[in-house]
Design a protein around this motif. Structure first.
Motif, PDB file in Angstrom:
ATOM      1  N   ALA A  36      52.153  42.220  -3.553  1.00  0.00           N
ATOM      2  CA  ALA A  36      53.623  42.420  -3.628  1.00  0.00           C
ATOM      3  C   ALA A  36      54.173  42.935  -5.173  1.00  0.00           C
ATOM      4  O   ALA A  36      54.640  43.791  -5.233  1.00  0.00           O
ATOM      5  CB  ALA A  36      54.537  41.123  -3.126  1.00  0.00           C
ATOM      6  N   HIS A 128      52.182  51.900   4.915  1.00  0.00           N
ATOM      7  CA  HIS A 128      53.572  50.954   4.404  1.00  0.00           C
ATOM      8  C   HIS A 128      54.754  51.878   4.924  1.00  0.00           C
ATOM      9  O   HIS A 128      54.486  53.066   5.066  1.00  0.00           O
ATOM     10  CB  HIS A 128      53.353  50.942   2.898  1.00  0.00           C
ATOM     11  CG  HIS A 128      54.598  50.269   2.434  1.00  0.00           C
ATOM     12  ND1 HIS A 128      55.698  50.578   2.171  1.00  0.00           N
ATOM     13  CD2 HIS A 128      54.323  48.772   2.120  1.00  0.00           C
ATOM     14  CE1 HIS A 128      56.492  49.512   1.415  1.00  0.00           C
ATOM     15  NE2 HIS A 128      55.899  48.566   1.504  1.00  0.00           N
ATOM     16  N   SER A 177      47.115  55.731   2.807  1.00  0.00           N
ATOM     17  CA  SER A 177      47.014  54.927   1.790  1.00  0.00           C
ATOM     18  C   SER A 177      45.531  55.031   1.435  1.00  0.00           C
ATOM     19  O   SER A 177      44.685  54.709   2.348  1.00  0.00           O
ATOM     20  CB  SER A 177      47.622  53.708   2.494  1.00  0.00           C
ATOM     21  OG  SER A 177      47.185  52.672   1.566  1.00  0.00           O
ATOM     22  N   MET A 179      44.349  52.272   0.174  1.00  0.00           N
ATOM     23  CA  MET A 179      43.938  50.693   0.300  1.00  0.00           C
ATOM     24  C   MET A 179      45.285  50.302   0.966  1.00  0.00           C
ATOM     25  O   MET A 179      46.187  50.244   0.642  1.00  0.00           O
ATOM     26  CB  MET A 179      43.753  50.003  -0.916  1.00  0.00           C
ATOM     27  CG  MET A 179      43.069  48.755  -1.044  1.00  0.00           C
ATOM     28  SD  MET A 179      43.058  47.835  -2.253  1.00  0.00           S
ATOM     29  CE  MET A 179      41.758  48.644  -3.138  1.00  0.00           C
ATOM     30  N   ALA A 208      49.410  52.991  -3.993  1.00  0.00           N
ATOM     31  CA  ALA A 208      50.130  51.614  -4.431  1.00  0.00           C
ATOM     32  C   ALA A 208      49.252  50.468  -4.570  1.00  0.00           C
ATOM     33  O   ALA A 208      49.471  49.625  -5.513  1.00  0.00           O
ATOM     34  CB  ALA A 208      51.274  51.363  -3.541  1.00  0.00           C
ATOM     35  N   GLN A 209      48.457  50.178  -3.680  1.00  0.00           N
ATOM     36  CA  GLN A 209      47.310  49.193  -3.751  1.00  0.00           C
ATOM     37  C   GLN A 209      46.092  49.597  -4.175  1.00  0.00           C
ATOM     38  O   GLN A 209      45.201  48.744  -4.733  1.00  0.00           O
ATOM     39  CB  GLN A 209      47.102  48.639  -2.317  1.00  0.00           C
ATOM     40  CG  GLN A 209      48.483  48.139  -1.574  1.00  0.00           C
ATOM     41  CD  GLN A 209      48.803  46.965  -2.481  1.00  0.00           C
ATOM     42  OE1 GLN A 209      48.164  46.237  -3.138  1.00  0.00           O
ATOM     43  NE2 GLN A 209      50.178  46.622  -2.203  1.00  0.00           N
ATOM     44  N   HIS A 371      55.122  42.689   5.898  1.00  0.00           N
ATOM     45  CA  HIS A 371      54.631  43.259   5.068  1.00  0.00           C
ATOM     46  C   HIS A 371      55.093  44.733   4.694  1.00  0.00           C
ATOM     47  O   HIS A 371      54.218  45.825   4.524  1.00  0.00           O
ATOM     48  CB  HIS A 371      52.956  43.253   4.862  1.00  0.00           C
ATOM     49  CG  HIS A 371      52.379  41.715   5.044  1.00  0.00           C
ATOM     50  ND1 HIS A 371      52.642  40.828   4.126  1.00  0.00           N
ATOM     51  CD2 HIS A 371      51.884  41.002   6.229  1.00  0.00           C
ATOM     52  CE1 HIS A 371      52.360  39.587   4.715  1.00  0.00           C
ATOM     53  NE2 HIS A 371      51.627  40.182   5.801  1.00  0.00           N
ATOM     54  N   CYS A 372      56.018  45.148   5.392  1.00  0.00           N
ATOM     55  CA  CYS A 372      56.654  46.535   5.414  1.00  0.00           C
ATOM     56  C   CYS A 372      55.416  47.608   6.303  1.00  0.00           C
ATOM     57  O   CYS A 372      55.405  48.539   5.591  1.00  0.00           O
ATOM     58  CB  CYS A 372      56.932  47.097   4.075  1.00  0.00           C
ATOM     59  SG  CYS A 372      58.169  46.004   3.135  1.00  0.00           S
ATOM     60  N   ARG A 387      49.530  36.410   4.237  1.00  0.00           N
ATOM     61  CA  ARG A 387      48.828  37.260   3.525  1.00  0.00           C
ATOM     62  C   ARG A 387      48.545  36.563   2.028  1.00  0.00           C
ATOM     63  O   ARG A 387      49.418  36.218   1.168  1.00  0.00           O
ATOM     64  CB  ARG A 387      49.363  38.617   3.058  1.00  0.00           C
ATOM     65  CG  ARG A 387      48.301  39.681   2.355  1.00  0.00           C
ATOM     66  CD  ARG A 387      49.051  40.870   1.966  1.00  0.00           C
ATOM     67  NE  ARG A 387      50.114  40.686   1.129  1.00  0.00           N
ATOM     68  CZ  ARG A 387      51.107  41.611   0.784  1.00  0.00           C
ATOM     69  NH1 ARG A 387      50.739  42.714   1.378  1.00  0.00           N
ATOM     70  NH2 ARG A 387      52.065  41.318  -0.179  1.00  0.00           N
TER      71      ARG A 387
HETATM   72  N1  C6P Z   1      53.698  46.842  -1.011  1.00  0.00           N
HETATM   73  C1  C6P Z   1      53.653  44.560  -0.305  1.00  0.00           C
HETATM   74  O1  C6P Z   1      53.815  43.234  -0.569  1.00  0.00           O
HETATM   75  P1  C6P Z   1      57.052  50.214  -3.709  1.00  0.00           P
HETATM   76  O2  C6P Z   1      57.830  49.013  -3.297  1.00  0.00           O
HETATM   77  O3  C6P Z   1      57.970  51.431  -3.952  1.00  0.00           O
HETATM   78  O4  C6P Z   1      56.770  49.709  -5.383  1.00  0.00           O
HETATM   79  O5  C6P Z   1      55.780  50.229  -3.054  1.00  0.00           O
HETATM   80  C2  C6P Z   1      55.629  50.598  -1.902  1.00  0.00           C
HETATM   81  C3  C6P Z   1      54.429  50.536  -1.225  1.00  0.00           C
HETATM   82  C4  C6P Z   1      53.916  51.523  -0.895  1.00  0.00           C
HETATM   83  N2  C6P Z   1      52.443  51.587  -0.229  1.00  0.00           N
HETATM   84  C5  C6P Z   1      51.760  50.648  -0.401  1.00  0.00           C
HETATM   85  C6  C6P Z   1      50.291  50.431   0.208  1.00  0.00           C
HETATM   86  C7  C6P Z   1      52.432  49.385  -0.539  1.00  0.00           C
HETATM   87  O6  C6P Z   1      51.734  48.248  -0.415  1.00  0.00           O
HETATM   88  C8  C6P Z   1      53.665  49.381  -1.149  1.00  0.00           C
HETATM   89  C9  C6P Z   1      54.333  48.100  -1.528  1.00  0.00           C
HETATM   90  C10 C6P Z   1      54.283  45.553  -1.209  1.00  0.00           C
HETATM   91  O7  C6P Z   1      52.853  44.806   0.486  1.00  0.00           O
HETATM   92  C11 C6P Z   1      56.001  45.358  -0.887  1.00  0.00           C
HETATM   93  S1  C6P Z   1      56.150  45.714   0.546  1.00  0.00           S
END
Ligand code: C6P
Length: 415
Positions: A36, A128, A177, A179, A208-209, A371-372, A387
């Motif tokens: 997160a 996501h 993505s 990851m 992002a991950q 987890h969006c 998680r």
């Molecule tokens: N996932 C999680 O707890 P932002 O919020 O814009 O910095 O990132 C968005 C985002 C995009 N892609 C992936 C693969 C992500 O994991 C995330 C953010 C966090 O999993 C917050 S929901």
């Protein structure tokens, strides 16, 4: 400060003031919600404070000394990011607010200029919401089609579905993505990029991950777009990065109009600024971009290979231990080498929010919910998961505490 290249978790922990914190009436904090957002080392906190204390000014505008110092520090971060992901030039690095804004920038600018009726945008079931909703908006507006590559029960993408989409010869963009934030799956982006490029299709990587957790080289990958967030890699919130290959960026129309993204403005026309400033309208998040610089220094000092090694080690340990907990379902690939440091799971019919509350009573911070990634939740046929997610400062002792708390929850719910 840590000696260069040495991965000593106890020493690393000393650089993070928040890890000394006690929660829930005196329990040591066990922070397992790193997917997160990660915690920040003192060097990042100090860099932000130093900017506000000593040289707070707007950038790219005034000629006074402090404005010059702020501009240099801000642009220094851009250079460090370019080096960190091995971009060819700093012109290819655009600052955004986060990954979400970076992906939206591509959808609004590149997407609106290139995606037409009946075209297809291909994403996957593990994405996501940030890598789903912008493409829904775009494809709905254009009369194009959004297609999903499925994910198997083993947590791996169904690559034959992806190849079938490519064979349709209608795909305009692939966005995936590297990851998964839920399954941890590291996706075969090399293969995806190579085969998409054979058909002339550009690829966006949601990093992002991945960028915070493993070495990522955009030139080696040959991806066309890459998005990631500073706050998931020791940096502050409010700063994201969009990497775009220069030849593509040169043809992209601006995303937001306003100050700093222009060279000349007349009553009815504007000449836009050079790259990358053309895509950075308005006063940016100067302090946090400068803070991000210290985060990159910190990770560089550790070495991303070692960051990855540590995560494989701790994730493998966590997977081994959790598999011994009665009634647990763990999602994602079984092999720690194929996944990042996230372990999503359910225990019997305990609701993930109840489980997270019990964990919190023990001082353990985990995330529960969708987890969006509701498309993935539908695919897994669950409303939510719990998680635990790891980073450079997590220890096996913390994993042990987490497992003990899980066992207690299980006993409490008579599973
Ligand atoms: N996932 C999680 O707890 P932002 O919020 O814009 O910095 O990132 C968005 C985002 C995009 N892609 C992936 C693969 C992500 O994991 C995330 C953010 C966090 O999993 C917050 S929901």
């Amino acid at each position: 400060m840590l000696q260069k290249g040495v991965f000593d978790v106890e020493k690393i922990r000393q650089d993070f003031p928040i890890l000394q914190r006690k929660v829930m009436g005196g329990k040591p904090l066990v922070y397992l919600d790193n997917a997160a957002t990660t915690q920040k080392p003192l060097s990042v906190i100090n860099a932000i404070s130093d900017y506000y204390t000593n040289y707070n000014s707007n950038i790219h505008r005034a000629v006074h000394q402090m404005a010059e110092e702020a501009t240099i520090a801000y642009e220094e971060t851009r250079k460090k990011i370019a080096k960190f992901i091995n971009a060819k030039s700093t012109d290819e690095i655009i600052f955004t607010r986060n990954t979400t804004e970076a992906i939206n920038l591509v959808a609004y600018s590149w997407g609106r200029a290139n995606v037409k009726k009946d075209d297809r945008v291909v994403i996957t079931e593990i994405e996501h919401h940030s890598n789903i909703v912008p493409w829904q908006i775009l494809t709905q507006e254009k009369g194009a089609k959004l297609e999903y590559v499925g994910v198997g029960d083993d947590g791996y993408l169904k690559m034959h579905e992806y190849r079938n989409y490519l064979d349709s010869n209608k795909v305009k963009l692939v966005s995936v993505s590297q990851m998964s934030n839920v399954l941890g799956t590291i996706t075969p982006v090399n293969e995806i990029i190579r085969s998409s490029h054979e058909k002339g299709i550009p690829v966006l990587i949601d990093g992002a991950q991945s960028v915070p957790h493993m070495p990522v080289d955009v030139q080696k990958l040959d991806c066309d777009f890459m998005a990631f967030s500073a706050h998931k890699m020791l940096g502050p919130t409010g700063v994201g990065v969009l990497y775009v290959k220069r030849d593509i960026l040169e043809k992209m129309p601006p995303f937001m109009g306003g100050g700093d993204m222009i060279k000349e403005v007349h009553k009815y026309e504007t000449r836009y600024n050079d790259l990358p400033y053309k895509f950075e309208g308005g006063t940016p998040n100067i302090a946090d971009v400068i803070g991000f610089s210290a985060a990159i220094d910190y990770l560089d000092n550790l070495g991303m290979d070692r960051v990855r090694e540590h995560e494989i080690d701790i994730t493998k340990y966590a997977l081994d231990r959790i598999s011994g907990v009665k009634g647990v379902t763990v999602y994602g690939p079984a092999n720690a080498k194929d996944r990042g440091g996230v372990v999503s799971f359910n225990i019997g019919d305990i609701h993930p929010h109840d489980l997270a509350t019990i964990m919190n009573d023990h001082g353990i911070a985990i995330r529960s919910g969708h987890h969006c990634a509701q498309v993935l939740m539908e695919r897994l046929d669950v409303a939510a998961t719990s998680r635990a997610s790891f980073y450079i400062y997590n220890t096996k002792q913390e994993v042990d505490k987490f497992i003990e708390a899980l066992d207690e929850a299980r006993r409490l719910f008579k599973i």
